[in-house]
Design a protein around this motif. Structure first.
Motif, PDB file in Angstrom:
ATOM      1  N   THR A  88       2.492  -0.152 -13.080  1.00 17.42           N
ATOM      2  CA  THR A  88       3.346   0.873 -13.670  1.00 17.42           C
ATOM      3  C   THR A  88       3.335   0.717 -15.179  1.00 17.42           C
ATOM      4  O   THR A  88       2.815  -0.264 -15.706  1.00 17.42           O
ATOM      5  CB  THR A  88       4.796   0.738 -13.168  1.00 17.42           C
ATOM      6  N   SER A  89       3.916   1.693 -15.854  1.00 12.04           N
ATOM      7  CA  SER A  89       3.904   1.672 -17.315  1.00 12.04           C
ATOM      8  C   SER A  89       4.496   0.373 -17.851  1.00 12.04           C
ATOM      9  O   SER A  89       4.072  -0.136 -18.874  1.00 12.04           O
ATOM     10  CB  SER A  89       4.676   2.872 -17.856  1.00 12.04           C
ATOM     11  N   GLU A  90       5.480  -0.176 -17.116  1.00  9.32           N
ATOM     12  CA  GLU A  90       6.126  -1.395 -17.597  1.00  9.32           C
ATOM     13  C   GLU A  90       5.162  -2.577 -17.694  1.00  9.32           C
ATOM     14  O   GLU A  90       5.271  -3.401 -18.586  1.00  9.32           O
ATOM     15  CB  GLU A  90       7.272  -1.806 -16.681  1.00  9.32           C
ATOM     16  N   ASN A  91       4.240  -2.676 -16.741  1.00  7.90           N
ATOM     17  CA  ASN A  91       3.366  -3.830 -16.818  1.00  7.90           C
ATOM     18  C   ASN A  91       1.956  -3.485 -17.286  1.00  7.90           C
ATOM     19  O   ASN A  91       0.980  -4.097 -16.899  1.00  7.90           O
ATOM     20  CB  ASN A  91       3.357  -4.625 -15.499  1.00  7.90           C
ATOM     21  N   LEU A  92       1.886  -2.480 -18.139  1.00  4.35           N
ATOM     22  CA  LEU A  92       0.576  -2.187 -18.727  1.00  4.35           C
ATOM     23  C   LEU A  92       0.308  -3.065 -19.957  1.00  4.35           C
ATOM     24  O   LEU A  92      -0.828  -3.338 -20.284  1.00  4.35           O
ATOM     25  CB  LEU A  92       0.456  -0.716 -19.115  1.00  4.35           C
ATOM     26  N   GLY A  93       1.362  -3.497 -20.611  1.00  4.79           N
ATOM     27  CA  GLY A  93       1.162  -4.385 -21.753  1.00  4.79           C
ATOM     28  C   GLY A  93       0.827  -3.642 -23.024  1.00  4.79           C
ATOM     29  O   GLY A  93       0.238  -2.562 -22.986  1.00  4.79           O
ATOM     30  N   GLY A 139      -4.336   1.713  -3.375  1.00  3.47           N
ATOM     31  CA  GLY A 139      -3.010   1.181  -3.066  1.00  3.47           C
ATOM     32  C   GLY A 139      -2.543   0.069  -3.984  1.00  3.47           C
ATOM     33  O   GLY A 139      -1.381  -0.300  -3.972  1.00  3.47           O
ATOM     34  N   LEU A 140      -3.440  -0.481  -4.792  1.00 10.04           N
ATOM     35  CA  LEU A 140      -3.003  -1.499  -5.758  1.00 10.04           C
ATOM     36  C   LEU A 140      -2.588  -0.798  -7.035  1.00 10.04           C
ATOM     37  O   LEU A 140      -3.353  -0.011  -7.583  1.00 10.04           O
ATOM     38  CB  LEU A 140      -4.149  -2.463  -6.055  1.00 10.04           C
ATOM     39  N   TYR A 141      -1.397  -1.073  -7.495  1.00 16.33           N
ATOM     40  CA  TYR A 141      -0.911  -0.253  -8.602  1.00 16.33           C
ATOM     41  C   TYR A 141      -0.340  -1.058  -9.761  1.00 16.33           C
ATOM     42  O   TYR A 141       0.003  -2.228  -9.625  1.00 16.33           O
ATOM     43  CB  TYR A 141       0.142   0.736  -8.101  1.00 16.33           C
ATOM     44  N   ARG A 165       0.860  -1.169   0.000  1.00 17.10           N
ATOM     45  CA  ARG A 165       0.000   0.000   0.000  1.00 17.10           C
ATOM     46  C   ARG A 165       0.897   1.219   0.000  1.00 17.10           C
ATOM     47  O   ARG A 165       1.874   1.276   0.742  1.00 17.10           O
ATOM     48  CB  ARG A 165      -0.844  -0.067   1.275  1.00 17.10           C
ATOM     49  N   THR A 166       0.599   2.179  -0.837  1.00 12.09           N
ATOM     50  CA  THR A 166       1.353   3.423  -0.765  1.00 12.09           C
ATOM     51  C   THR A 166       0.404   4.537  -0.389  1.00 12.09           C
ATOM     52  O   THR A 166      -0.773   4.490  -0.725  1.00 12.09           O
ATOM     53  CB  THR A 166       1.982   3.793  -2.125  1.00 12.09           C
ATOM     54  N   GLY A 219     -11.813  -7.083  -7.896  1.00 14.64           N
ATOM     55  CA  GLY A 219     -11.114  -7.912  -6.914  1.00 14.64           C
ATOM     56  C   GLY A 219      -9.713  -7.374  -6.725  1.00 14.64           C
ATOM     57  O   GLY A 219      -9.518  -6.230  -6.354  1.00 14.64           O
ATOM     58  N   GLU A 220      -8.749  -8.206  -7.069  1.00 18.40           N
ATOM     59  CA  GLU A 220      -7.357  -7.842  -6.890  1.00 18.40           C
ATOM     60  C   GLU A 220      -6.751  -7.211  -8.128  1.00 18.40           C
ATOM     61  O   GLU A 220      -5.590  -6.847  -8.122  1.00 18.40           O
ATOM     62  CB  GLU A 220      -6.551  -9.122  -6.614  1.00 18.40           C
ATOM     63  N   VAL A 221      -7.526  -7.214  -9.196  1.00 21.23           N
ATOM     64  CA  VAL A 221      -6.919  -6.866 -10.485  1.00 21.23           C
ATOM     65  C   VAL A 221      -7.304  -5.457 -10.904  1.00 21.23           C
ATOM     66  O   VAL A 221      -8.468  -5.065 -10.861  1.00 21.23           O
ATOM     67  CB  VAL A 221      -7.367  -7.860 -11.575  1.00 21.23           C
ATOM     68  N   LEU A 222      -6.282  -4.719 -11.317  1.00 25.69           N
ATOM     69  CA  LEU A 222      -6.527  -3.375 -11.818  1.00 25.69           C
ATOM     70  C   LEU A 222      -6.856  -3.486 -13.303  1.00 25.69           C
ATOM     71  O   LEU A 222      -6.006  -3.853 -14.106  1.00 25.69           O
ATOM     72  CB  LEU A 222      -5.251  -2.554 -11.614  1.00 25.69           C
ATOM     73  N   ARG A 223      -8.096  -3.214 -13.646  1.00 24.38           N
ATOM     74  CA  ARG A 223      -8.524  -3.366 -15.035  1.00 24.38           C
ATOM     75  C   ARG A 223      -8.465  -2.035 -15.775  1.00 24.38           C
ATOM     76  O   ARG A 223      -8.831  -1.002 -15.221  1.00 24.38           O
ATOM     77  CB  ARG A 223      -9.955  -3.869 -15.084  1.00 24.38           C
TER      78      ARG A 223
END
Ligand SMILES: Nc1ncnc2c1ncn2[C@@H]1O[C@H](COP(=O)(O)OP(=O)(O)OP(=O)(O)O)[C@@H](O)[C@H]1O
Ligand SMILES: [Mg+2]
Lengths: 273, 248
Positions: free
Chosen positions: B220-225, B216-218, B22-23, B239-243
């Motif tokens: 970054t540009s690297e894992n945007l795909g 707090g779930l994030y 969490r940030t 749920g746990e996934v940032l869509r």
């Protein structure tokens, strides 16, 4: 009514001093009484580029500290009737600049000059902040590369929040315009450097001019002549166009010599007018 | 023994617990020397300028310039004084080992040194007196920014939604307790639902973000795909996934 214009960039070495000298000379040539102030305390490049370094007796800091009168420190240009330089000190550091001192000097200059051009040091610290603080307008000098654009963006944020106009809180703002310098059409087309459109998209301010990369700039600065006085220089011409726009004229964004894609620049002009 | 047994049974019936990163943004209070009366007076003056911004704000005490302040009682007293002023102090930073031990005794955690942002940047508007009456303090307050958010700036809507009419530059940060709407391109960081609201969303015209976070779930540009939609998108938690989804 006199105008204070800061020439600023965040990033160093992008062409602020070159631009301050060229714009100052261009305004003077157009008949406006103009003074260019060097805020880069400790480095003192402006008087060299303007060819008056041997005539410096008193400087900006002397005036701020009350050791000299403004009239004693102002150097009148030998070529242009309306052009003056207020040099800075090479021996002090930027802590010698104070908000009150800068304000007092600018207020006095406003009595006499049409345009007061402030050559900002690089960075976003004290010297750069004081150079922009009392500005009515800003010329944001940017090279077509990512780090320069990023720094210009930061500077725009400061102009919007930390300038005297912004702090009035009544919606007043420093009018900021982009001067894209050291532009190389070929390197931009090949993707080596950013395109004009990319830079404009990020910074989202009007385009004042595009100054091509040109060897005449170094030559002019070695001779101590503002490059806008060099009629043959493509950079000089581009600066004169920018000065025209600065004083409110509609001047088409001209293509740099050897450059073919006129339509491209015309599209640009349509976007930013 | 009986209680021990029932505890074991209970454990077996609850869901496995979740631990997540969490940030959040905290305020760092820099002390220079021992806090005296003048210090608390200055602090109160500062708090009164923007009462809403500081109300129950998470706060760390920076002890870099207060090396002498190392007795547990000093910190207990200081923490109490700060809490009395509605500041939620929870830790110290830049402390000496002695100060870290004293902090532990005072119930404060020691944070590794970090880089602070200037407070004006954390809350440019918060630094102006807010006209809202104190009674309305807990009402949501949305915030609208009509200029681009530039590199190095942070805009924080601490009690509601944030609307940006313009772009958010690379190196800029927009943070909201609620939703974030960006009518422009998002190149910087956007953190919605920072107080834990997992239903908060981020909307933007064009997506080129350095970081997206909700509660707090994030990501970054690297894992945007590569096939992330880039235009007219909304970002939400499932749920746990940032869509990240294109708006129809
Ligand atoms: N259009 C141009 N074409 C070629 N060279 C240029 C151009 N503009 C500037 N330069 C060169 O770039 C260098 C830096 O220019 P200048 O001193 O004007 O930058 P500056 O932004 O004032 O730097 P500083 O941040 O150190 O004050 C100089 O050597 C100058 O001759
Ligand atoms: Mg310079």
């Amino acid at each position: 009514m006199s105008k204070v214009i800061v020439v600023t960039s965040g990033k160093g070495g992008v062409g602020k001093t070159t631009s301050s000298a060229a714009i100052g000379a261009g305004l003077a040539m157009r008949g406006h009484k103009t003074v260019v102030i060097d805020f880069d305390v400790g480095l003192r490049n402006l008087d060299m580029i303007m060819g008056c370094e041997r005539r410096v007796v008193f400087d900006f800091i002397n005036v701020i500290q009350g050791d000299a009168k403004l009239k004693q420190a102002l150097i009148k240009d030998r070529r242009l009737e309306n052009l003056y330089v207020l040099p800075t000190s090479q021996t002090r550091d930027k802590d010698a600049l104070t908000k009150e001192g800068v304000k007092a000097v600018l207020d006095e200059l406003r009595q006499e000059f049409d345009y007061i051009v402030c050559d900002s040091p690089a960075g976003i610290e004290r010297g750069a902040h004081l150079a922009m603080y009392y500005a009515d307008e800003a010329v944001v000098v940017t090279n077509p590369e990512v780090s320069s654009v990023r720094d210009s963006d930061r500077v725009l944020g400061l102009l919007n929040s930390k300038s005297a106009l912004a702090e009035k809180g009544d919606g007043s703002a420093v009018k900021a315009q982009l001067l894209l310098t050291r532009f190389d059409q070929n390197r931009s087309a090949s993707g080596d450097m950013m395109s004009v459109e990319d830079v404009l998209e990020i910074l989202a301010i009007p385009l004042l001019g595009i100054i091509p990369e040109s060897t005449s700039v170094l030559k002019a600065s070695n001779e101590g002549t503002p490059v806008s006085l060099d009629e043959k220089s493509p950079a000089g011409k581009a600066y004169m166009d920018a000065v025209g726009r600065l004083v409110g004229e509609q001047i088409e964004m001209r293509a740099t010599p050897g450059e073919q894609r006129r339509g491209f620049f015309q599209r640009l002009l349509g976007r930013t007018a | 023994m009986q209680s021990g047994k029932s505890a074991a049974q209970t454990v077996a019936t609850v869901k496995p617990l979740q631990i997540r990163g969490r940030t959040f943004t905290a305020i760092a209070l820099h002390l220079s020397g021992r806090p005296d009366r003048a210090f608390f007076e200055a602090l109160e003056a500062r708090l009164n300028q923007t009462p809403l911004f500081f109300d129950n704000a998470p706060l760390v005490i920076d002890l870099e310039q207060a090396q002498g302040l190392d007795g547990p009682q000093d910190l207990v007293h200081l923490a109490a004084e700060l809490r009395r002023r509605k500041l939620s102090v929870f830790g110290i930073q830049s402390g000496t080992p002695t100060q870290a031990r004293a902090a532990a005794e005072a119930g404060l955690i020691s944070l590794p040194g970090g880089r602070d942002a200037a407070l004006e940047r954390v809350s440019r508007q918060g630094s102006r007196p807010e006209p809202a009456p104190a009674a309305a303090a807990k009402e949501p307050a949305n915030r609208m920014v009509t200029q681009p958010v530039r590199s190095g700036q942070t805009v924080f809507a601490d009690r509601g939604d944030l609307v940006v009419v313009g772009s958010v530059s690379s190196g800029a940060e927009v943070i909201a307790a609620g939703n974030i709407h960006i009518y422009g391109r998002l190149r910087g960081r956007a953190l919605a639902g920072v107080n834990g609201d997992a239903s908060a969303r981020i909307f933007c015209h064009a997506l080129d973000a350095e970081l997206l976070a909700i509660a707090g779930l994030y990501r970054t540009s690297e894992n945007l795909g590569p096939d992330t939609p880039r235009h007219h998108v909304q970002v939400y938690l499932e749920g746990e996934v940032l869509r990240i989804e294109a708006l129809a």
